[in-house]
Design a protein around this motif. Structure first.
Motif, short mmCIF file in Angstrom:
data_model
loop_
_atom_site.label_atom_id
_atom_site.label_comp_id
_atom_site.label_asym_id
_atom_site.label_seq_id
_atom_site.Cartn_x
_atom_site.Cartn_y
_atom_site.Cartn_z
N MET A 101 0.83 -1.21 0.00
CA MET A 101 0.00 0.00 0.00
C MET A 101 0.86 1.26 0.00
SD MET A 101 -3.35 -0.83 2.32
CE MET A 101 -2.51 -1.54 3.71
N VAL A 102 1.97 1.23 0.76
CA VAL A 102 2.90 2.36 0.76
C VAL A 102 3.48 2.56 -0.64
CG1 VAL A 102 5.14 3.15 1.62
CG2 VAL A 102 3.46 2.21 3.22
N LYS A 103 3.85 1.46 -1.28
CA LYS A 103 4.41 1.53 -2.63
C LYS A 103 3.41 2.14 -3.61
CE LYS A 103 4.49 -1.69 -5.92
NZ LYS A 103 4.73 -2.89 -6.68
N ILE A 104 2.18 1.68 -3.58
CA ILE A 104 1.16 2.20 -4.49
C ILE A 104 0.91 3.68 -4.22
CG2 ILE A 104 -1.29 2.05 -5.10
CD1 ILE A 104 -1.01 -1.01 -4.65
N GLY A 105 0.80 4.04 -2.94
CA GLY A 105 0.57 5.44 -2.58
C GLY A 105 1.71 6.34 -3.02
N PHE A 106 2.95 5.86 -2.83
CA PHE A 106 4.11 6.65 -3.24
C PHE A 106 4.16 6.80 -4.75
CE2 PHE A 106 8.59 7.74 -3.70
CZ PHE A 106 8.75 8.65 -2.67
N SER A 107 3.82 5.74 -5.48
CA SER A 107 3.80 5.81 -6.95
C SER A 107 2.77 6.82 -7.43
CB SER A 107 3.48 4.44 -7.55
OG SER A 107 4.49 3.52 -7.27
N ILE A 108 1.59 6.78 -6.82
CA ILE A 108 0.53 7.73 -7.21
C ILE A 108 0.98 9.16 -6.90
CG2 ILE A 108 -1.81 8.50 -6.65
CD1 ILE A 108 -2.52 5.50 -6.33
N ALA A 109 1.58 9.35 -5.72
CA ALA A 109 2.04 10.70 -5.36
C ALA A 109 3.09 11.20 -6.34
CB ALA A 109 2.61 10.69 -3.94
N MET A 110 4.00 10.31 -6.77
CA MET A 110 5.01 10.72 -7.74
C MET A 110 4.38 11.10 -9.07
SD MET A 110 8.35 8.34 -7.11
CE MET A 110 9.37 9.30 -8.22
N LEU A 111 3.35 10.38 -9.48
CA LEU A 111 2.68 10.72 -10.74
C LEU A 111 1.89 12.02 -10.63
CD1 LEU A 111 1.51 7.19 -11.91
CD2 LEU A 111 3.39 8.56 -12.81
N VAL A 112 1.31 12.28 -9.46
CA VAL A 112 0.55 13.51 -9.27
C VAL A 112 1.46 14.73 -9.39
CG1 VAL A 112 -0.72 14.86 -7.53
CG2 VAL A 112 -1.33 12.48 -7.95
N VAL A 113 2.66 14.65 -8.85
CA VAL A 113 3.56 15.81 -8.87
C VAL A 113 4.51 15.81 -10.07
CG1 VAL A 113 3.47 16.08 -6.37
CG2 VAL A 113 5.33 14.76 -7.40
N ALA A 114 4.36 14.85 -10.96
CA ALA A 114 5.28 14.73 -12.10
C ALA A 114 5.32 15.99 -12.95
CB ALA A 114 4.89 13.53 -12.96
N ASN A 115 4.18 16.60 -13.18
CA ASN A 115 4.12 17.79 -14.03
C ASN A 115 4.83 18.98 -13.38
OD1 ASN A 115 3.41 18.85 -16.47
ND2 ASN A 115 1.42 19.60 -15.77
N ARG A 116 4.93 18.97 -12.06
CA ARG A 116 5.62 20.06 -11.37
C ARG A 116 7.14 19.83 -11.31
NH1 ARG A 116 1.49 20.02 -6.42
NH2 ARG A 116 -0.30 20.82 -7.53
#
Length: 191
Positions: free
Chosen positions: A135-150
């Motif tokens: 779950m930590v891995k999935i959450g971290f991956s999603i967070a990285m994709l959310v901020v990718a454009n920044r």
């Protein structure tokens, strides 16, 4: 339906299940849970200590850290290919590297979490630890994709997603390499 000599119903369509209970379903016997090819009973042999050691030598477990390292190396190769093909296109190589990081860093977190002493203390702790770190891995991956454009300017979503896909598929290659290396080891042991 006729009565048998033991007092129970007898029917040509009667089937028997495990435990001796019966049902009149109208189908032939389907209880083949413990039967293998050719109608033979399946037999399971408990391995001795020596046989277990030989089996483990032929089939060594693959290191999760090795898989993470192969994912990182694959991401770098994809970045090199992207640089050779699209070197002057802004953001493509950075997007590939960020896509690689979006796979490798969360997988490294998962690997660290499931290889610690608490995770190996018992089977239950290992299962709970795996679920938690997944779950930590999935959450971290999603967070990285959310901020990718920044983080990456200009961001190429196509390059990022291609790098992520290639890095995730490397897991299957690592398993095939393990199978091939264990086959080579067993062949050399026979010589």
């Amino acid at each position: 339906m006729t009565e048998s000599t033991q007092g129970g119903p007898k029917d040509s369509h009667q089937t028997h299940r495990k435990g001796g209970d019966s049902c009149n379903s109208g189908y032939a016997s389907w209880d083949d849970d413990n039967v293998q090819d050719g109608g033979r009973e399946a037999t399971f042999k408990t391995l001795t200590r020596e046989e277990a050691i030989v089996f483990m030598a032929k089939h060594p477990p693959i290191s999760v850290w090795r898989v993470v390292a192969v994912q990182a190396a694959t991401g770098l190769v994809v970045a090199l290919i992207a640089w050779l093909l699209f070197g002057k296109t802004p953001g493509v190589v950075a997007s590939v590297l960020y896509g690689t990081a979006a796979v490798v860093i969360p997988n490294a977190l998962l690997a660290r979490g499931i290889t610690n002493a608490i995770s190996r203390s018992s089977v239950g702790a290992g299962v709970v630890s795996f679920m938690l770190w997944e779950m930590v891995k999935i959450g971290f991956s999603i967070a990285m994709l959310v901020v990718a454009n920044r983080v990456v300017h200009p961001l190429s979503w196509l390059a990022l997603l291609v790098a992520m896909m290639v890095c995730m598929k490397v897991n299957w290659l690592a398993l095939m390499w393990q199978r091939r290396s264990s086959a080579v080891m067993s062949n050399s042991a026979l010589k």
